[in-house]
Design an enzyme around this catalytic site. Structure first.
Site, PDB file in Angstrom:
ATOM      1  N   LYS A  48      -6.791  -5.845   1.012  1.00  0.00           N
ATOM      2  CA  LYS A  48      -6.624  -6.223  -0.398  1.00  0.00           C
ATOM      3  C   LYS A  48      -7.657  -5.437  -1.211  1.00  0.00           C
ATOM      4  CE  LYS A  48      -5.685  -8.788  -4.106  1.00  0.00           C
ATOM      5  NZ  LYS A  48      -4.451  -8.533  -4.865  1.00  0.00           N
ATOM      6  N   ASN A  72       4.011 -10.635 -10.463  1.00  0.00           N
ATOM      7  CA  ASN A  72       2.721 -11.229 -10.109  1.00  0.00           C
ATOM      8  C   ASN A  72       1.662 -10.891 -11.140  1.00  0.00           C
ATOM      9  OD1 ASN A  72       0.287  -9.451  -9.027  1.00  0.00           O
ATOM     10  ND2 ASN A  72       2.184  -8.351  -8.534  1.00  0.00           N
ATOM     11  N   MET A  74      -1.897 -11.672 -10.079  1.00  0.00           N
ATOM     12  CA  MET A  74      -2.857 -12.303  -9.170  1.00  0.00           C
ATOM     13  C   MET A  74      -4.271 -12.261  -9.749  1.00  0.00           C
ATOM     14  SD  MET A  74      -0.786 -13.146  -6.823  1.00  0.00           S
ATOM     15  CE  MET A  74      -1.863 -13.676  -5.499  1.00  0.00           C
ATOM     16  N   ASN A 129      -8.001   2.164  -6.205  1.00  0.00           N
ATOM     17  CA  ASN A 129      -6.916   1.618  -7.022  1.00  0.00           C
ATOM     18  C   ASN A 129      -7.161   1.953  -8.490  1.00  0.00           C
ATOM     19  OD1 ASN A 129      -4.940   0.093  -8.184  1.00  0.00           O
ATOM     20  ND2 ASN A 129      -5.545  -1.831  -7.218  1.00  0.00           N
ATOM     21  N   CYS A 132      -4.642  -1.449 -11.358  1.00  0.00           N
ATOM     22  CA  CYS A 132      -4.403  -2.897 -11.383  1.00  0.00           C
ATOM     23  C   CYS A 132      -4.063  -3.340 -12.803  1.00  0.00           C
ATOM     24  CB  CYS A 132      -5.615  -3.675 -10.894  1.00  0.00           C
ATOM     25  SG  CYS A 132      -5.337  -5.453 -11.060  1.00  0.00           S
ATOM     26  N   ASN A 195       2.037   1.611  -7.848  1.00  0.00           N
ATOM     27  CA  ASN A 195       1.684   0.201  -8.021  1.00  0.00           C
ATOM     28  C   ASN A 195       2.840  -0.486  -8.759  1.00  0.00           C
ATOM     29  OD1 ASN A 195       0.186  -2.228  -8.317  1.00  0.00           O
ATOM     30  ND2 ASN A 195      -1.685  -1.021  -8.289  1.00  0.00           N
ATOM     31  N   GLY A 251       7.254   0.895  -3.052  1.00  0.00           N
ATOM     32  CA  GLY A 251       8.104   0.368  -4.115  1.00  0.00           C
ATOM     33  C   GLY A 251       9.530   0.179  -3.648  1.00  0.00           C
TER      34      GLY A 251
HETATM   35  C1  DHB Z   1      -3.643  -6.902  -8.403  1.00  0.00           C
HETATM   36  C2  DHB Z   1      -2.458  -6.337  -8.782  1.00  0.00           C
HETATM   37  C3  DHB Z   1      -2.298  -4.992  -8.619  1.00  0.00           C
HETATM   38  O1  DHB Z   1      -1.141  -4.377  -8.952  1.00  0.00           O
HETATM   39  C4  DHB Z   1      -3.313  -4.243  -8.075  1.00  0.00           C
HETATM   40  O2  DHB Z   1      -3.164  -2.930  -7.938  1.00  0.00           O
HETATM   41  C5  DHB Z   1      -4.469  -4.806  -7.704  1.00  0.00           C
HETATM   42  C6  DHB Z   1      -4.623  -6.151  -7.854  1.00  0.00           C
HETATM   43  C7  DHB Z   1      -3.885  -8.323  -8.609  1.00  0.00           C
HETATM   44  O3  DHB Z   1      -3.456  -8.852  -9.632  1.00  0.00           O
HETATM   45  O4  DHB Z   1      -4.572  -8.930  -7.775  1.00  0.00           O
END
Ligand code: DHB
Length: 314
Positions: A48, A72, A74, A129, A132, A195, A251
């Protein structure tokens, strides 16, 4: 029938027995989840996205599946980078590469994390990343080409392991050229496309409401629906980036055919997110079997024999 096809590939100098592994996101946050990936047919284990400190993430509900995929927000719930750094030693038991996803909340955080990972040989590569979409008030670095360059200049002063970047999806052809011009100036090992498509909105007609709580219901879209966008990004970057930069497709992969399409567009490996969340780690064996059967039927003994060979109609 020709002999069984090989799904083996190489990413950032590390051999993978299968080109299929997890996207950073679903079920890769805890040591137990990472162990399950290790024990599965996934070709690698990817953590993660880690921040400097542990985060609880956004309020729930924050992940909802739909008939066509998922939404999502998250908000980067994770145990903090030290946890995923410590896990690297444990990952070695599985005999496959361990990749760490890094998603600092600022450039300085990213630099601090990258410096702390240096000299840990059990981390085969880092996936930085740049995309996000779910931290309120934080623009995605990947949509700011100047900031992407500034960050990469600093990162490559300090990074020890091979490093790749996870990109957001692009939709406008000049944007592909602009990002490729940045990436081609750095010793990047791989680029992961894509992503989630940021800030979609899913509406429940019965309740006349949004379906996730954070950000008034706005969230990243994944799953079936994003496959054409993902394939376009894989294909474009495959044609625009230096040959030594591997493309990792992500994807809309639910079947061996979906994975085949990503590889045909130029992917050297394929990550699975929404379908992993839905099906569990058994998806790697199933999709691997489907891909291998399709390759065998088409007479392709390995990934390299069709990678990037998508035909045009002209
Ligand atoms: C989260 C979502 C993403 O697309 C990412 O690249 C990293 C984290 C998240 O919301 O946790």
């Amino acid at each position: 029938m020709p002999p069984a096809a090989s799904l083996a590939t190489t990413i950032a100098g590390s051999p993978l027995a299968s080109c299929l592994y997890n996207a950073s996101g679903p079920v890769c946050s805890t040591a137990d989840e990472l162990d399950a990936l290790g024990g599965s047919d996934a070709g690698a284990i990817l953590s993660k996205s880690a921040t400097l400190e542990k985060r609880a993430g956004n309020p729930e509900p924050r992940y909802v599946e739909t008939s066509w995929g998922s939404i999502n927000s998250m908000g980067l719930p994770n145990e903090g980078y030290r946890y995923y750094l410590d896990y690297a030693r444990r990952a070695q038991a599985f005999g496959k590469p361990y990749f760490m996803s890094v998603s600092g909340l600022s450039h300085d955080d990213n630099i601090d994390i990258i410096k702390a990972l240096a000299r840990e040989e059990a981390i085969s590569a880092i996936e930085l990343n740049l995309s996000c979409p779910n931290v309120p008030g934080k623009p995605q670095t990947g949509y700011d080409f100047d900031q992407s360059r500034v960050l990469l200049e600093r990162i490559f002063e300090h990074v020890d392991q091979p490093l790749g970047v996870k990109l957001p999806p692009y939709f406008d052809l000049p944007h592909f050229d602009m990002m490729a011009a940045v990436l081609n100036d750095f010793p990047i090992a791989f680029v992961t496309c894509v992503n989630s498509i940021g800030n979609g909105l899913v509406v429940d007609t019965d309740t006349e409401s949004v379906v996730i709580k954070p950000k008034s219901g706005f969230g990243g879209i994944g799953g079936d629906f994003i496959k054409p966008t993902a394939l376009a990004n894989v294909r474009k970057f495959y044609t625009l980036l230096r040959e030594d930069i591997a493309i990792i497709g992500c994807g809309g992969v639910k079947t061996g055919t979906d994975a085949f399409e990503h590889i045909l567009c130029g992917a050297s490996a394929v990550q699975i997110g929404t379908q992993l969340m839905r099906e569990g780690v058994g998806c790697f064996a199933r999709i691997g079997r489907e891909l291998s059967t399709l390759m065998q039927e088409k007479g392709y003994p390995d990934i390299d024999s069709f990678k990037g060979k998508l035909k045009s109609l002209d």
